[in-house]
Design a protein around this motif. Sequence first.
Motif, PDB file in Angstrom:
ATOM      1  N   GLY B  46       0.858  -1.182   0.000  1.00 41.02           N
ATOM      2  CA  GLY B  46       0.000   0.000   0.000  1.00 41.02           C
ATOM      3  C   GLY B  46       0.889   1.225   0.000  1.00 41.02           C
ATOM      4  O   GLY B  46       2.118   1.108  -0.040  1.00 41.02           O
ATOM      5  N   CYS B  47       0.271   2.407   0.050  1.00 41.71           N
ATOM      6  CA  CYS B  47       1.074   3.630   0.168  1.00 41.71           C
ATOM      7  C   CYS B  47       1.869   3.552   1.468  1.00 41.71           C
ATOM      8  O   CYS B  47       3.083   3.750   1.494  1.00 41.71           O
ATOM      9  N   THR B  48       1.171   3.216   2.553  1.00 45.97           N
ATOM     10  CA  THR B  48       1.844   3.080   3.846  1.00 45.97           C
ATOM     11  C   THR B  48       2.889   1.974   3.783  1.00 45.97           C
ATOM     12  O   THR B  48       3.934   2.053   4.431  1.00 45.97           O
ATOM     13  N   HIS B  64       0.791  -8.310   0.607  1.00 49.61           N
ATOM     14  CA  HIS B  64      -0.389  -7.609   1.089  1.00 49.61           C
ATOM     15  C   HIS B  64      -1.083  -8.462   2.165  1.00 49.61           C
ATOM     16  O   HIS B  64      -1.545  -9.567   1.886  1.00 49.61           O
ATOM     17  N   ASP B  89      -4.416   0.452   6.851  1.00 50.82           N
ATOM     18  CA  ASP B  89      -5.594  -0.132   7.490  1.00 50.82           C
ATOM     19  C   ASP B  89      -6.152  -1.293   6.664  1.00 50.82           C
ATOM     20  O   ASP B  89      -6.618  -2.283   7.209  1.00 50.82           O
ATOM     21  N   GLY B  90      -6.075  -1.177   5.346  1.00 51.41           N
ATOM     22  CA  GLY B  90      -6.540  -2.287   4.510  1.00 51.41           C
ATOM     23  C   GLY B  90      -5.647  -3.500   4.710  1.00 51.41           C
ATOM     24  O   GLY B  90      -6.117  -4.630   4.892  1.00 51.41           O
ATOM     25  N   ASP B  91      -4.362  -3.240   4.697  1.00 48.72           N
ATOM     26  CA  ASP B  91      -3.372  -4.303   4.838  1.00 48.72           C
ATOM     27  C   ASP B  91      -3.503  -5.040   6.173  1.00 48.72           C
ATOM     28  O   ASP B  91      -3.476  -6.259   6.231  1.00 48.72           O
ATOM     29  N   ASN B 117      -5.901   5.707   6.765  1.00 54.05           N
ATOM     30  CA  ASN B 117      -6.301   6.844   5.931  1.00 54.05           C
ATOM     31  C   ASN B 117      -7.737   6.700   5.438  1.00 54.05           C
ATOM     32  O   ASN B 117      -8.162   7.375   4.522  1.00 54.05           O
ATOM     33  N   VAL B 119      -9.241   4.691   3.570  1.00 57.60           N
ATOM     34  CA  VAL B 119      -9.506   4.066   2.261  1.00 57.60           C
ATOM     35  C   VAL B 119      -8.333   3.177   1.869  1.00 57.60           C
ATOM     36  O   VAL B 119      -7.327   3.127   2.560  1.00 57.60           O
ATOM     37  N   GLY B 121      -5.617   3.478  -0.317  1.00 52.87           N
ATOM     38  CA  GLY B 121      -5.009   4.618  -0.995  1.00 52.87           C
ATOM     39  C   GLY B 121      -4.336   4.251  -2.294  1.00 52.87           C
ATOM     40  O   GLY B 121      -4.662   4.786  -3.367  1.00 52.87           O
ATOM     41  N   LEU B 122      -3.412   3.312  -2.239  1.00 55.04           N
ATOM     42  CA  LEU B 122      -2.579   2.993  -3.409  1.00 55.04           C
ATOM     43  C   LEU B 122      -3.405   2.577  -4.618  1.00 55.04           C
ATOM     44  O   LEU B 122      -3.072   2.900  -5.753  1.00 55.04           O
ATOM     45  N   THR B 123      -4.507   1.870  -4.373  1.00 60.87           N
ATOM     46  CA  THR B 123      -5.299   1.362  -5.495  1.00 60.87           C
ATOM     47  C   THR B 123      -6.370   2.351  -5.949  1.00 60.87           C
ATOM     48  O   THR B 123      -7.207   2.027  -6.779  1.00 60.87           O
TER      49      THR B 123
HETATM   50  C1  TPP Z   1      -3.114 -10.062  -2.768  1.00 59.30           C
HETATM   51  C2  TPP Z   1      -3.256  -8.659  -3.217  1.00 59.30           C
HETATM   52  N1  TPP Z   1      -4.494  -8.177  -3.453  1.00 59.30           N
HETATM   53  C3  TPP Z   1      -4.647  -6.908  -3.859  1.00 59.30           C
HETATM   54  C4  TPP Z   1      -3.561  -6.098  -4.030  1.00 59.30           C
HETATM   55  C5  TPP Z   1      -3.757  -4.677  -4.495  1.00 59.30           C
HETATM   56  N2  TPP Z   1      -3.569  -3.702  -3.430  1.00 59.30           N
HETATM   57  C6  TPP Z   1      -2.391  -3.049  -3.275  1.00 59.30           C
HETATM   58  S1  TPP Z   1      -2.410  -1.958  -2.027  1.00 59.30           S
HETATM   59  C7  TPP Z   1      -4.016  -2.310  -1.662  1.00 59.30           C
HETATM   60  C8  TPP Z   1      -4.776  -1.599  -0.584  1.00 59.30           C
HETATM   61  C9  TPP Z   1      -3.931  -0.802   0.299  1.00 59.30           C
HETATM   62  O1  TPP Z   1      -4.713  -0.159   1.231  1.00 59.30           O
HETATM   63  P1  TPP Z   1      -4.161   0.144   2.650  1.00 59.30           P
HETATM   64  O2  TPP Z   1      -3.604  -1.083   3.264  1.00 59.30           O
HETATM   65  O3  TPP Z   1      -5.222   0.829   3.418  1.00 59.30           O
HETATM   66  O4  TPP Z   1      -2.903   1.079   2.385  1.00 59.30           O
HETATM   67  P2  TPP Z   1      -2.832   2.573   1.800  1.00 59.30           P
HETATM   68  O5  TPP Z   1      -2.447   2.472   0.373  1.00 59.30           O
HETATM   69  O6  TPP Z   1      -4.167   3.214   1.988  1.00 59.30           O
HETATM   70  O7  TPP Z   1      -1.759   3.197   2.615  1.00 59.30           O
HETATM   71  C10 TPP Z   1      -4.517  -3.276  -2.530  1.00 59.30           C
HETATM   72  C11 TPP Z   1      -5.900  -3.777  -2.479  1.00 59.30           C
HETATM   73  C12 TPP Z   1      -2.283  -6.646  -3.791  1.00 59.30           C
HETATM   74  N3  TPP Z   1      -1.161  -5.944  -3.927  1.00 59.30           N
HETATM   75  N4  TPP Z   1      -2.182  -7.916  -3.377  1.00 59.30           N
END
Ligand code: TPP
Lengths: 336, 240
Positions: B46-48, B64, B89-91, B117, B119, B121-123
């Motif tokens: 992710g971005c984080t 991820h 937060d997604g991670d 954040n 949401v 973010g990165l996607t």
């Molecule tokens: C197995 C897998 N599924 C989907 C993705 C695509 N993906 C990359 S980052 C991300 C979400 C990140 O969200 P978050 O953890 O909240 O981090 P942020 O970018 O908001 O900091 C997703 C779904 C991936 N890299 N690997």
Amino acid sequence: MKKILQGNEAIGLGAIKAGLKFYSGYPITPSSEIMHYLANQDIEFVQTEDELAAVNMAIGASLGGMKSMTSTSGPGFSLMQESIGFAHKIEVPLVIVNVQRVGPSTGMPTMPSQGDISQARYGSHGDYFPIVFYPNSVEECFKYTIEAFNASEESLSPIILLSDAFLSHLYETVDIESINFKIKQRHLKPLGDEKRHFTGLLSKGGIPQTRNSDLYKKWIQKMKEKIEKTSKNYEFFEYIENKDSDTLLIAFGITSRIISPLKENYSIFRPIRLFPILEEKLKEVAEKHKKIVVIEMNEGQYKNEIERVLERKINLIKQTGGSLSLRQIKRELDDI
Amino acid sequence: MTYKDYKRPGVEPIWCLGCGLHVVFTQLSNLFDELEMEPIVLSGIGCTGRTAGYFNLDTVHGLHGRIIPLAEGVKRARKDKEVIVVSGDGDLLSIGGNHLLHTSRRDINMTVICVNNSVYGLTGGQLSPTTPKGAKTKTTPGGSEIEPIDAQKILMSNKRYFYARTTPVHVKYMKEVIKQAIEWDGFAFVEIISLCLETIGKTMGLKKPSKMYNWLEENFRIVENKQVLDDFELGVVKNG
Ligand SMILES: Cc1ncc(C[n+]2csc(CCOP(=O)(O)OP(=O)(O)O)c2C)c(N)n1
């Protein structure tokens, strides 16, 4: 001293002899005896919440400096696939045991199969070049677990050790002391005191280069060469030539045990290293035979590989649904 | 060493100008410098998730959702080292949620910093488990119909726990609670609320960093000695 050992126990014991310091796993038939055995050893042991945790924790512990292993069966092996590619990418040594049962899905959980040959080779996404071993006796379970650790240290990659419900639950007498083996020590420095960055992203010196196609091409070539070079030290196979036969049988794992009486009438080639395929050896023995028959417990996964390598028609005798019958194999051979 | 030495040379963060992640990174560097520590830093995707790679330390950028078990493996092999996870937060709460449950229950001595954040973010700003009810995202054009997850309560389901909540605007407080988390003998979780400017920030009219920071400052307040933090309260809840 001779000991009665089960296939799965021999894998556990082999791991300990190889210097295993960390094990993480999630219970699944027919692999669980490996973790039962290791739960009683003086190592760092974790029963994780799932196979995703098991393989990633083993990756982490290996990065941290401990020789690590996880074990599972088909469904858990599927869950580990993304992480297997990751382990190849960040170049971490690791041993993953897959004791095969009949799939897909929950299938026939207690019955043996060889249905994960393709998964062991191609299961993760992207291109990668795994080293895969498949023993066929309790003694070999011990021996090739040690070799799997050695190959992982040498190649800095996750090595797949295949077994099956039959082999893993087999009890045989083994004279452990009489088995000779060498152990490769760790040379990768444990995580914590350097300034390295281990990332799944294509990168150079720890810095992401995610749009550099030339770098990717160089990198993948290097990965391929690394595995090819390591593999040269692990050319494991058995070949029994029968000068009176124009037919070569190819089988591995438990199937090769079942067909062993057929050596009276046929030549038999048994790859122990399934991948990278023993191409040169295969070509050499194939040349001496008019017919080649692969006998395996799936719909032809390894047969397709052999066909591709030898570029000629290969016959298949399949033993599916968990049953193995020498009589049926003989009957089909007569028809070929 | 100064805090600047903690930055890996030759790489620049991908983060948007004004994103709270810059503050988190700088303050972590400051803290490591003050505490004279060289931890192992790990991130997911992710971005984080890019955070680990910007530290000039031994670092890991995992898969991820799988960085907590990987970090647990590292910690079990290197009990002498501090292990710090920084991820989104997604991670940590969605794809990796199961691992948070269990590594926290095993009470592994490590610190997990979750930059929330609101949401993915990165996607590009899809619904995440922390998206507030009613919020519009790429995948909830009519507004999210479900209540967000409460990380605090997940941690509190354990007998022993350490949970802290802060924002990057409360800089001193953020540093203080991260320090406490690192010093906590067991699994410590710090949630840093910092809206994604480009996505949910935009839909909430907070795309300008100054606006987002004002919003955080106005809406969140530090509380002390509470058993459970209410929404919009910053603080530490712990038991052990
Ligand atoms: C197995 C897998 N599924 C989907 C993705 C695509 N993906 C990359 S980052 C991300 C979400 C990140 O969200 P978050 O953890 O909240 O981090 P942020 O970018 O908001 O900091 C997703 C779904 C991936 N890299 N690997």
